[in-house]
Scaffold this motif. Sequence first.
Motif, PDB file in Angstrom:
ATOM      1  N   GLN A 161      43.827  40.111  45.216  1.00  0.00           N
ATOM      2  CA  GLN A 161      44.881  39.560  44.109  1.00  0.00           C
ATOM      3  C   GLN A 161      45.247  38.021  44.565  1.00  0.00           C
ATOM      4  O   GLN A 161      45.352  37.676  45.682  1.00  0.00           O
ATOM      5  CB  GLN A 161      46.372  40.350  44.584  1.00  0.00           C
ATOM      6  N   GLN A 162      45.339  37.204  43.313  1.00  0.00           N
ATOM      7  CA  GLN A 162      45.906  35.792  43.574  1.00  0.00           C
ATOM      8  C   GLN A 162      47.384  35.643  43.743  1.00  0.00           C
ATOM      9  O   GLN A 162      47.932  36.389  42.917  1.00  0.00           O
ATOM     10  CB  GLN A 162      45.367  35.170  42.343  1.00  0.00           C
ATOM     11  N   ASP A 163      47.745  34.994  44.685  1.00  0.00           N
ATOM     12  CA  ASP A 163      49.088  34.519  45.121  1.00  0.00           C
ATOM     13  C   ASP A 163      49.999  35.820  45.591  1.00  0.00           C
ATOM     14  O   ASP A 163      49.794  37.085  45.222  1.00  0.00           O
ATOM     15  CB  ASP A 163      49.841  34.173  43.763  1.00  0.00           C
ATOM     16  N   SER A 186      44.117  35.461  47.707  1.00  0.00           N
ATOM     17  CA  SER A 186      43.589  34.119  47.259  1.00  0.00           C
ATOM     18  C   SER A 186      44.816  33.394  47.079  1.00  0.00           C
ATOM     19  O   SER A 186      45.915  33.532  46.334  1.00  0.00           O
ATOM     20  CB  SER A 186      42.789  34.318  45.903  1.00  0.00           C
ATOM     21  N   ASP A 239      46.031  29.286  46.330  1.00  0.00           N
ATOM     22  CA  ASP A 239      45.465  27.859  45.747  1.00  0.00           C
ATOM     23  C   ASP A 239      46.148  26.490  46.392  1.00  0.00           C
ATOM     24  O   ASP A 239      47.355  26.518  46.620  1.00  0.00           O
ATOM     25  CB  ASP A 239      45.949  28.089  44.194  1.00  0.00           C
ATOM     26  N   SER A 249      41.183  33.945  50.814  1.00  0.00           N
ATOM     27  CA  SER A 249      40.371  33.224  50.249  1.00  0.00           C
ATOM     28  C   SER A 249      41.117  32.007  49.545  1.00  0.00           C
ATOM     29  O   SER A 249      42.380  32.273  49.350  1.00  0.00           O
ATOM     30  CB  SER A 249      39.939  33.804  48.905  1.00  0.00           C
ATOM     31  N   ASP A 309      33.986  33.933  37.921  1.00  0.00           N
ATOM     32  CA  ASP A 309      35.217  34.471  37.179  1.00  0.00           C
ATOM     33  C   ASP A 309      35.009  35.143  35.921  1.00  0.00           C
ATOM     34  O   ASP A 309      34.350  34.126  35.012  1.00  0.00           O
ATOM     35  CB  ASP A 309      36.129  33.001  37.041  1.00  0.00           C
ATOM     36  N   GLU A 320      37.471  35.665  40.419  1.00  0.00           N
ATOM     37  CA  GLU A 320      38.703  35.901  39.601  1.00  0.00           C
ATOM     38  C   GLU A 320      38.170  36.880  38.314  1.00  0.00           C
ATOM     39  O   GLU A 320      37.258  36.703  37.906  1.00  0.00           O
ATOM     40  CB  GLU A 320      38.788  34.490  38.844  1.00  0.00           C
ATOM     41  N   CYS A 375      39.114  39.844  42.608  1.00  0.00           N
ATOM     42  CA  CYS A 375      40.481  39.000  42.697  1.00  0.00           C
ATOM     43  C   CYS A 375      41.082  39.034  41.421  1.00  0.00           C
ATOM     44  O   CYS A 375      40.587  38.314  40.614  1.00  0.00           O
ATOM     45  CB  CYS A 375      40.380  37.829  43.498  1.00  0.00           C
ATOM     46  N   TRP A 401      43.675  37.710  38.583  1.00  0.00           N
ATOM     47  CA  TRP A 401      44.455  36.630  38.452  1.00  0.00           C
ATOM     48  C   TRP A 401      45.884  37.104  38.312  1.00  0.00           C
ATOM     49  O   TRP A 401      46.308  38.385  38.196  1.00  0.00           O
ATOM     50  CB  TRP A 401      44.092  35.740  37.188  1.00  0.00           C
TER      51      TRP A 401
END
Length: 459
Positions: free
Chosen positions: A178-180, A199, A201, A234, A369, A399, A420, A422
Amino acid sequence: MCALASRIAGTFAQSTTLKFEAENGVLSGTTVDSVQSGYSGSGYVTGFDTAGDKITFNVAIDATALYDIGIHYAGIYGEKKTTLVLNSGSSNEISLPATSTWATASGGQLLLTAGDNVLEIISNWGWYLVDYITLTPAEGRPPHQITTELVNDESGPTAYKLYNYLISLYGKKILSGQQDLKWANWINDTIGKTPALLSVDLMDYSPSRVERQGDISTAVEDAIAHHEKGGIVSVLWHWNAPIGLYDTSENPWWSGFYTRATDFDVAEALANPSSANYTLLLRDIDAIAIQLKRLEAAGVSVLFRPLHEAEGGWFWWGAEGPDAAKALWGLVFDRLGEYHGLSNLIWVWNSIAEDWYPGDDLVDIVSADVYAQGHGVMSTQYQQLLKLGNDTKLIAAAEVGSAPMPDMLQAYGADWLWFCVWGDSYINNDDWNSIEVLKEIYNSEYVLTLDEIQGWATS
């Protein structure tokens, strides 16, 4: 092996290629034409100029099996994309490179079930011609031959511990991601499971952002916290351009990673190592090195994915074409590895096109992605990445908009190492990921969650 995968085992021995003329399909908003010479049959289909324009093919199959799909098309209006939908279910986006005549594009693989199947080619970008499609029974794939050495000579035990663990999983399991951190926590609160991979940024560590907003990012702290819980990290970097931000109402300074928001010319900067702009590139890389060293000091192995989606051209690092993007990748690679001596990085390339690929000696993992609804297997992209890395590189869905369904991944043999999703408007949007489907995915034996990967870093 899932039940669906078991049902299709041993069905690869067929050899007959099936061909379906586009003009014989069911047309919706499209028309038959014959102006472009060299077509097969009595004509071809054109008129893909609105969202719902499509061709529908009805395909009857004797036995459930995987098929390679080819689309014979003409991309005379430039590079385009089409959407392929099977049985009103998951969709797959297929690139159609620009051509001056007819060519065949791979549509990846389709699992056709015994009986009647419905295939739809739907407009997407539109403005292309379709002559026919072919369906060829897929051949069995030999075992993966993943290289055991990381490309950076500076790689140390921390990086190898993660890399060896990933190799042990490949083709057997998929890591949830998962992002964030905010949305990883949301999954835990909503589903009762925590993603194995987080993940983060490094965007807000870009100097051109720090000088405007201060040091506000918590990405490194979030990554360390996930690592301390036994998770995998990541890292991507929405690199705000070093200089030349337009900073207008249409393109504010914080959108400076977009090509449309800056006049920074990466090719010109790279061509002049004594220039101020080249020095600014080094300044920015050095700023990111500071953050990566914080992760290294905390014992965090990093799946590092800079310059993502370069071939799209919508980010400034891809705006000047493949040669400049590859040269910048080489600069980042050398600066972080040789100059800064970082030993905890595993290098993840994130574009599919062969002419953009930096080379096997600069890439550990290849990835894509993919933003397509329907929880599909992303077969087209997986097959392209297999070819790109000659099946010697691990492959990741870095992504995604919709998390893939585990049983279909196994049935297709689409051995993505991780997915992953977004963040906001994707993971929490029923159009992309309903709670019901997320629960099914996160509770699958094929999908690894945080609680199921404990000890990988110490075993």
